[in-house]
Design an enzyme around this catalytic site. Sequence first.
Site, PDB file in Angstrom:
ATOM      1  N   ARG A   1       0.831  -1.213   0.000  1.00 19.45           N
ATOM      2  CA  ARG A   1       0.000   0.000   0.000  1.00 19.45           C
ATOM      3  C   ARG A   1       0.862   1.258   0.000  1.00 19.45           C
ATOM      4  NH1 ARG A   1      -3.038   2.477   4.796  1.00 19.45           N
ATOM      5  NH2 ARG A   1      -4.525   3.907   3.829  1.00 19.45           N
TER       6      ARG A   1
ATOM      7  N   HIS B   1       0.570   3.846  -3.013  1.00 19.56           N
ATOM      8  CA  HIS B   1       0.037   5.188  -2.754  1.00 19.56           C
ATOM      9  C   HIS B   1       1.071   6.262  -3.042  1.00 19.56           C
ATOM     10  CE1 HIS B   1      -3.838   4.373  -0.297  1.00 19.56           C
ATOM     11  NE2 HIS B   1      -3.639   3.425  -1.189  1.00 19.56           N
TER      12      HIS B   1
ATOM     13  N   HIS C   1      -5.382  -6.768  -4.369  1.00 16.70           N
ATOM     14  CA  HIS C   1      -6.288  -6.834  -3.209  1.00 16.70           C
ATOM     15  C   HIS C   1      -6.374  -8.247  -2.652  1.00 16.70           C
ATOM     16  CE1 HIS C   1      -8.610  -2.865  -4.141  1.00 16.70           C
ATOM     17  NE2 HIS C   1      -7.592  -2.680  -3.320  1.00 16.70           N
TER      18      HIS C   1
ATOM     19  N   TRP D   1     -10.380  -9.262   1.362  1.00 17.77           N
ATOM     20  CA  TRP D   1     -10.970  -9.659   0.085  1.00 17.77           C
ATOM     21  C   TRP D   1     -10.913 -11.169  -0.118  1.00 17.77           C
ATOM     22  CZ3 TRP D   1      -8.242  -5.150   0.730  1.00 17.77           C
ATOM     23  CH2 TRP D   1      -8.828  -3.965   0.277  1.00 17.77           C
TER      24      TRP D   1
ATOM     25  N   ASP E   1     -14.380  -2.812  -6.812  1.00 19.13           N
ATOM     26  CA  ASP E   1     -14.132  -4.217  -7.164  1.00 19.13           C
ATOM     27  C   ASP E   1     -15.244  -4.729  -8.075  1.00 19.13           C
ATOM     28  OD1 ASP E   1     -11.829  -4.453  -5.434  1.00 19.13           O
ATOM     29  OD2 ASP E   1     -13.207  -4.612  -3.742  1.00 19.13           O
TER      30      ASP E   1
END
Length: 250
Positions: A38, A42, A163, A179, A208
């Site tokens: 992440r 990001h 994910h 997920w 999603d």
Amino acid sequence: MTKSYPTVSEDYQKAIEKCKRKLRGLIAEKNCAPIIVRLAWHSAGTFDCASRTGGPFGTMRFDAEQGHGANSGIHIALRLLDPIREQFPTISFADFHQLAGVVAVEVTGGPEIPFHPGREDKPQPPPEGRLPDATKGCDHLRQVFTKQMGLSDKDIVALSGAHTLGRCHKDRSGFEGAWTSNPLIFDNSYFKELLSGEKEGLLQLVSDKALLDDPVFRPLVEKYAADEEAFFADYAEAHLKLSELGFADV
């Protein structure tokens, strides 16, 4: 886009290799791969083609960027990485954050992603609001990934497959849950779960489910659910592109 990678010194390359080994150990020990991915994402995903600003250039070191709404909790990743960061002061934050993301995918069983060092740290963070919003659909995904970052439809779906790692935390994103049933393993489970419909205890966000409603996205979801090797190949290519947005462009 054609790339012309900068030449780094032999000492710098050795530091990268040693740092990579240290990162493998830390990420495996702490089971922190999801938040490290992440951080890398990001950081890179703020790139804007039009202005050539943002991107994977170490600006997550600034409190201002850590304070962006989409980055809630990102300081945890930075704190976990600090002990290794301190051992390699010659490596740019930009290279360090993207190297950590590549290692995190590899350590959890995902594809090996090529890494080219030489990113320079930018002196100030990008403006807030450039990262994707999980409550929005396909038009928004294309606005952010294609128009802003310059990535393809295939890249969007392949990158969504990451994910398979991690979970949402209510206090960070407003959502809660994972997920997939094993959020510390990088595989094609995300796509299989997406096609099998909602299940109690597992998460499917608007962004999603939108992949199933689009005539270009859905066949890719089906392809990756059926063929993990195809997913890994396309994911490695897409992650490489993401990690090098605005870097070494000719």
